[in-house]
Write an enzyme that holds these catalytic residues in place. Sequence first.
Site, PDB file in Angstrom:
ATOM      1  N   SER A 135       0.836  -1.419   0.058  1.00  0.00           N
ATOM      2  CA  SER A 135      -0.014   0.044   0.175  1.00  0.00           C
ATOM      3  C   SER A 135       0.954   1.353   0.066  1.00  0.00           C
ATOM      4  CB  SER A 135      -0.901   0.015   1.301  1.00  0.00           C
ATOM      5  OG  SER A 135      -1.617   1.221   1.456  1.00  0.00           O
ATOM      6  N   TYR A 148      -2.693  -0.321  10.977  1.00  0.00           N
ATOM      7  CA  TYR A 148      -2.651  -0.968   9.657  1.00  0.00           C
ATOM      8  C   TYR A 148      -1.287  -0.563   8.788  1.00  0.00           C
ATOM      9  CZ  TYR A 148      -3.765  -0.892   4.514  1.00  0.00           C
ATOM     10  OH  TYR A 148      -3.732  -1.537   3.354  1.00  0.00           O
TER      11      TYR A 148
END
Length: 276
Positions: A135, A148
Amino acid sequence: MPASRNPVLITGCSSGIGRAAADLLVKAGYTVYATARRPETLADLAAAGAHTLALDVTDEESMTAAVRAVEDTHGHVATLVNNAGYGVYGPIEEVGLDEVRRMFETNVFGLARMTQLVLPGMRAAGAGLIINIGSMGGRVAFPVGGYYHATKYAVEAMSDALRAEVGSFGIDVALVEPGPIRTSFEETINSSAAVGNPDSPYADLVAKVQDVNSGAYDSKLLAADAGAVADVILKAVESSKPRTRYLVTATARGLVHARRLGGDTVWDAIVRRQFS
């Protein structure tokens, strides 16, 4: 189509990026093993020509069985796409650590174990490709997403180390770093338990983060569909020398470069302006 890239095993294909990648690779002529915890969710991919398997990346027996099924037919997994993952959001102070551990089990340890399971076959074959779905959040961090982001920072480090370890065996490692992608991810993070506490001292910040996230994911300029990531995965699979990193979306490229070039002072100012 590089012959050495077949077959392709993809984790987390029940929705989003994994589903889009499996569908695109099947259409491109690849032998695709699409996997999910509940294989009944993959019926349309099976109808399109994918092989489907049950695979839970938090369960050792499930992972071992899936890799063995591919190896029994093809000798080895030629391409592994480590896609399975999800997000738990909330302030660092408030998120339950059991939730954090479960997320690490999927996003980090599941990815690591799948990699361990396919590498012996790849080494024996003298070729292989591992694509880790990271990501932009593995290179920049926003408030309320710290845990996260930590999982995705871990994937960055593991990918870099792995690339140096296995290159001499003919195995490539590529890291795909999407920005905002219109999947169920936004819904998942906004429904995290620690996000909905109205009595939290962070309640105003959390509400602002939710608002900013919703605006980003709704924007045609800032976000993209899962197909954009699938296109990049196909590009990596079809390349004889895949890039080490693929940033997906202009948002991801802009934020990552701003973080890299501006340092902490500039980045902190961006975050304050965005989330104040």
